[in-house]
Design a protein around this motif. Structure first.
Motif, PDB file in Angstrom:
ATOM      1  N   ASP A 183       3.954  -4.196   1.482  1.00  0.00           N
ATOM      2  CA  ASP A 183       3.631  -3.489   0.252  1.00  0.00           C
ATOM      3  C   ASP A 183       3.009  -2.120   0.514  1.00  0.00           C
ATOM      4  O   ASP A 183       2.461  -1.489  -0.391  1.00  0.00           O
ATOM      5  N   ARG A 184       3.132  -1.623   1.758  1.00  0.00           N
ATOM      6  CA  ARG A 184       2.632  -0.304   2.125  1.00  0.00           C
ATOM      7  C   ARG A 184       3.784   0.514   2.706  1.00  0.00           C
ATOM      8  O   ARG A 184       4.807  -0.023   3.141  1.00  0.00           O
ATOM      9  N   ALA A 185       3.607   1.839   2.701  1.00  0.00           N
ATOM     10  CA  ALA A 185       4.660   2.715   3.199  1.00  0.00           C
ATOM     11  C   ALA A 185       4.052   3.955   3.852  1.00  0.00           C
ATOM     12  O   ALA A 185       2.967   4.417   3.454  1.00  0.00           O
ATOM     13  N   TYR A 186       4.756   4.494   4.844  1.00  0.00           N
ATOM     14  CA  TYR A 186       4.359   5.766   5.438  1.00  0.00           C
ATOM     15  C   TYR A 186       4.830   6.899   4.518  1.00  0.00           C
ATOM     16  O   TYR A 186       5.990   6.912   4.079  1.00  0.00           O
ATOM     17  N   GLN A 187       3.933   7.816   4.230  1.00  0.00           N
ATOM     18  CA  GLN A 187       4.275   8.938   3.360  1.00  0.00           C
ATOM     19  C   GLN A 187       4.047  10.251   4.101  1.00  0.00           C
ATOM     20  O   GLN A 187       3.067  10.420   4.835  1.00  0.00           O
ATOM     21  N   LEU A 188       4.977  11.182   3.924  1.00  0.00           N
ATOM     22  CA  LEU A 188       4.908  12.506   4.538  1.00  0.00           C
ATOM     23  C   LEU A 188       4.339  13.501   3.537  1.00  0.00           C
ATOM     24  O   LEU A 188       4.634  13.426   2.336  1.00  0.00           O
ATOM     25  N   TRP A 189       3.552  14.441   4.054  1.00  0.00           N
ATOM     26  CA  TRP A 189       2.928  15.459   3.206  1.00  0.00           C
ATOM     27  C   TRP A 189       3.155  16.835   3.814  1.00  0.00           C
ATOM     28  O   TRP A 189       3.050  17.015   5.035  1.00  0.00           O
ATOM     29  N   ALA A 196      -2.565  19.038   0.166  1.00  0.00           N
ATOM     30  CA  ALA A 196      -1.386  18.234   0.540  1.00  0.00           C
ATOM     31  C   ALA A 196      -0.430  18.124  -0.644  1.00  0.00           C
ATOM     32  O   ALA A 196      -0.851  17.865  -1.775  1.00  0.00           O
ATOM     33  N   ARG A 197       0.851  18.318  -0.362  1.00  0.00           N
ATOM     34  CA  ARG A 197       1.885  18.155  -1.385  1.00  0.00           C
ATOM     35  C   ARG A 197       2.828  17.039  -0.955  1.00  0.00           C
ATOM     36  O   ARG A 197       3.294  17.033   0.190  1.00  0.00           O
ATOM     37  N   PRO A 198       3.107  16.051  -1.850  1.00  0.00           N
ATOM     38  CA  PRO A 198       4.018  14.958  -1.462  1.00  0.00           C
ATOM     39  C   PRO A 198       5.369  15.503  -1.000  1.00  0.00           C
ATOM     40  O   PRO A 198       5.954  16.376  -1.641  1.00  0.00           O
ATOM     41  N   ALA A 199       5.831  14.998   0.141  1.00  0.00           N
ATOM     42  CA  ALA A 199       7.104  15.465   0.692  1.00  0.00           C
ATOM     43  C   ALA A 199       8.168  14.372   0.678  1.00  0.00           C
ATOM     44  O   ALA A 199       9.285  14.580   0.213  1.00  0.00           O
ATOM     45  N   ASN A 200       7.835  13.195   1.181  1.00  0.00           N
ATOM     46  CA  ASN A 200       8.818  12.111   1.234  1.00  0.00           C
ATOM     47  C   ASN A 200       8.081  10.799   1.520  1.00  0.00           C
ATOM     48  O   ASN A 200       7.022  10.807   2.140  1.00  0.00           O
TER      49      ASN A 200
END
Length: 246
Positions: A183-189, A196-200
């Motif tokens: 239920d967790r995920a790696y997020q790129l910024w 920080a701006r959400p990237a993917n």
């Protein structure tokens, strides 16, 4: 003992056991009336279901057999059935059962066809999207101003960033990151100083993948955090790595 003439409907619907099937098959050779009824019932069912047959719903056999068990039949010669209904009434009831079975089968066929068509469309859309993403990746990697930077994540794994300011696009490759819950995920910024701006967002539970980046021009770095599946609007954990563009 069951009157063998009453097995016509069950025989056509294959609702008899092996002993009854063998006995009724022998009976058909000496009973033109039953043989005629069997032929008519089979033809009716075949015509109604023609071109629309599919795997029937799981409850169809049970429903049809229940209706057959409630339907009384008569011997050849037109004598009333035990419940007093004439042969014509009994034939109409059996025809209704055949119609119901064919309608249910036709409905199942329509549903199966619709589901199959939707799967084909989904697969085509998925394939087209994958091809488009591959082409965008190739475009980024072919840029003459392509820069490559990389760094290790705290806890293991590596983030490699390919960026093209001229194209205002980039590519992030995360590999062998530490395992995380489903239920967790790696997020790129994309970082602009401390902002920080959400990237993917990678797939939930995934520990590695390739992600396209857009709007890299003027940004200072790419960071990775662990977030709830689906991503966050702002980082909720400390970055595991920050890779500068220069």
């Amino acid at each position: 003992m069951t009157d063998i003439h009453t097995l016509v409907g069950a025989y056509v619907l294959d609702a008899v056991d092996d002993i009854e099937r063998a006995a009724f098959s022998r009976h058909l050779a000496d009973c033109p009336s039953c043989a005629s009824e069997v032929g008519e019932l089979r033809e009716t069912a075949a015509r109604l279901a023609d071109g629309a047959w599919s795997v029937p719903p799981p409850g169809l056999r049970t429903e049809v057999l229940a209706e057959v068990s409630r339907t009384r039949q008569v011997r050849p010669g037109g004598r009333p059935a035990r419940d007093g209904r004439p042969a014509g009434s009994r034939w109409r009831t059996l025809s209704a059962v055949a119609v119901a079975a064919a309608v249910l089968a036709a409905g199942a066929g329509a549903v199966t066809w619709t589901v199959a068509q939707q799967r084909v469309r989904d697969e085509r859309a998925s394939t087209a999207a994958a091809r488009a993403e591959t082409e965008r990746i190739r475009t980024v990697l072919a840029q003459p101003d392509l820069a490559v930077r990389g760094a290790e994540l705290s806890g293991g794994g590596r983030l490699t960033v390919f960026s093209s300011p001229g194209r205002d696009a980039g590519l992030a490759l995360l590999a062998d990151a530490p395992p995380i819950p489903a239920d967790r995920a790696y997020q790129l910024w994309l970082m602009d100083g401390a902002t920080a701006r959400p990237a993917n967002v990678l797939a939930a539970g995934a520990t590695g993948d390739t992600a396209l980046l857009s709007g890299v021009r003027g940004r200072s770095a790419v960071a990775v955090t662990v977030e709830p599946a689906g991503g966050s609007a702002q980082p909720s954990t400390t970055p595991l790595v920050i890779v500068p563009f220069t």
